[in-house]
Design a protein around this motif. Structure first.
Motif, PDB file in Angstrom:
ATOM      1  N   MET A 123       0.835  -1.209   0.000  1.00 15.35           N
ATOM      2  CA  MET A 123       0.000   0.000   0.000  1.00 15.35           C
ATOM      3  C   MET A 123       0.871   1.260   0.000  1.00 15.35           C
ATOM      4  N   GLY A 124       2.007   1.209   0.665  1.00 14.14           N
ATOM      5  CA  GLY A 124       2.954   2.327   0.611  1.00 14.14           C
ATOM      6  C   GLY A 124       3.466   2.535  -0.799  1.00 14.14           C
ATOM      7  N   SER A 125       3.750   1.440  -1.488  1.00 20.20           N
ATOM      8  CA  SER A 125       4.201   1.529  -2.873  1.00 20.20           C
ATOM      9  C   SER A 125       3.102   2.085  -3.770  1.00 20.20           C
ATOM     10  N   VAL A 126       1.870   1.667  -3.530  1.00 20.52           N
ATOM     11  CA  VAL A 126       0.744   2.134  -4.344  1.00 20.52           C
ATOM     12  C   VAL A 126       0.537   3.636  -4.166  1.00 20.52           C
ATOM     13  N   VAL A 127       0.568   4.101  -2.922  1.00 25.79           N
ATOM     14  CA  VAL A 127       0.372   5.529  -2.659  1.00 25.79           C
ATOM     15  C   VAL A 127       1.494   6.343  -3.298  1.00 25.79           C
ATOM     16  N   LEU A 128       2.722   5.893  -3.124  1.00 20.03           N
ATOM     17  CA  LEU A 128       3.858   6.586  -3.723  1.00 20.03           C
ATOM     18  C   LEU A 128       3.765   6.581  -5.247  1.00 20.03           C
ATOM     19  N   ASN A 129       3.393   5.436  -5.822  1.00 18.28           N
ATOM     20  CA  ASN A 129       3.240   5.328  -7.265  1.00 18.28           C
ATOM     21  C   ASN A 129       2.142   6.262  -7.769  1.00 18.28           C
ATOM     22  N   TYR A 158      12.375   1.258  -1.770  1.00 17.26           N
ATOM     23  CA  TYR A 158      11.404   1.188  -0.668  1.00 17.26           C
ATOM     24  C   TYR A 158      10.803  -0.218  -0.576  1.00 17.26           C
ATOM     25  N   SER A 159      10.432  -0.756  -1.712  1.00 17.43           N
ATOM     26  CA  SER A 159       9.773  -2.055  -1.743  1.00 17.43           C
ATOM     27  C   SER A 159      10.672  -3.161  -1.193  1.00 17.43           C
TER      28      SER A 159
END
Length: 172
Positions: A123-129, A158-159
């Motif tokens: 979810m952190g990756s999705v928000v950043l993306n 990050y991932s």
């Protein structure tokens, strides 16, 4: 046959113990160990799949049109293509990481727990993306596919840290 198996085991052990290091001011810096290599390789395969899916969804499925979702919300084509490609590569990425990259016999938690952790970390990756795509495409007016490729490149570090320290950690 046993000779070949022992050679394969020896080779696997050698690869697993081989690190790529540099020395800088009398400090040894580990650039790439076997786990990082596997993460880069299998993650790279999953990333290429996501780029192909993103391109196909954006140009052919969505056909560069805004998507109306049940009359509640309208989503821009580059964001909807990202969401569709993520829906596929989320699962391929998890199984590649679970079975091939971070797998160890010492894992205490069942696969469902790891999948939930993987979801939270992603979810952190999705928000950043999402934020980077909005910036690159809507503010800077860059093309969507190269923007998505750049976003993926930025998010990779990050991932890896999130997966290693949170999702597939033996201690957490």
């Amino acid at each position: 046959m046993d000779s070949n198996n022992s050679k394969i085991k020896t080779l696997k052990r050698y690869i697993a113990d081989t690190d790529i290091n540099i020395s800088f001011k009398n400090r040894k810096v580990n650039l790439l160990n076997y786990q990082k290599f596997k993460y880069v390789f299998f993650g790279g395969c999953n990333v290429v799949l996501s780029w192909i899916l993103y391109f196909m969804f954006y140009h052919y499925v969505i056909a560069k049109r805004y998507v109306d979702v049940f009359g509640l919300i309208t989503i821009s084509p580059h964001i909807f293509a990202f969401l569709l490609s993520f829906a596929v590569t989320f699962f391929t990425g998890f199984f590649l990481n679970y079975y091939l990259v971070f797998r160890s016999d010492g894992m205490r938690f069942p696969i469902g727990n790891r999948l939930f952790r993987y979801f939270v970390a992603n979810m952190g990756s999705v928000v950043l993306n999402y934020l980077l795509l909005k910036l690159f495409v809507e503010k800077l007016h860059w093309y969507p596919t190269p923007s998505q490729i750049l976003c993926t490149s930025i998010i990779t570090i990050y991932s890896y840290l999130a997966q290693r320290k949170f999702t597939f950690s033996k201690n957490f």
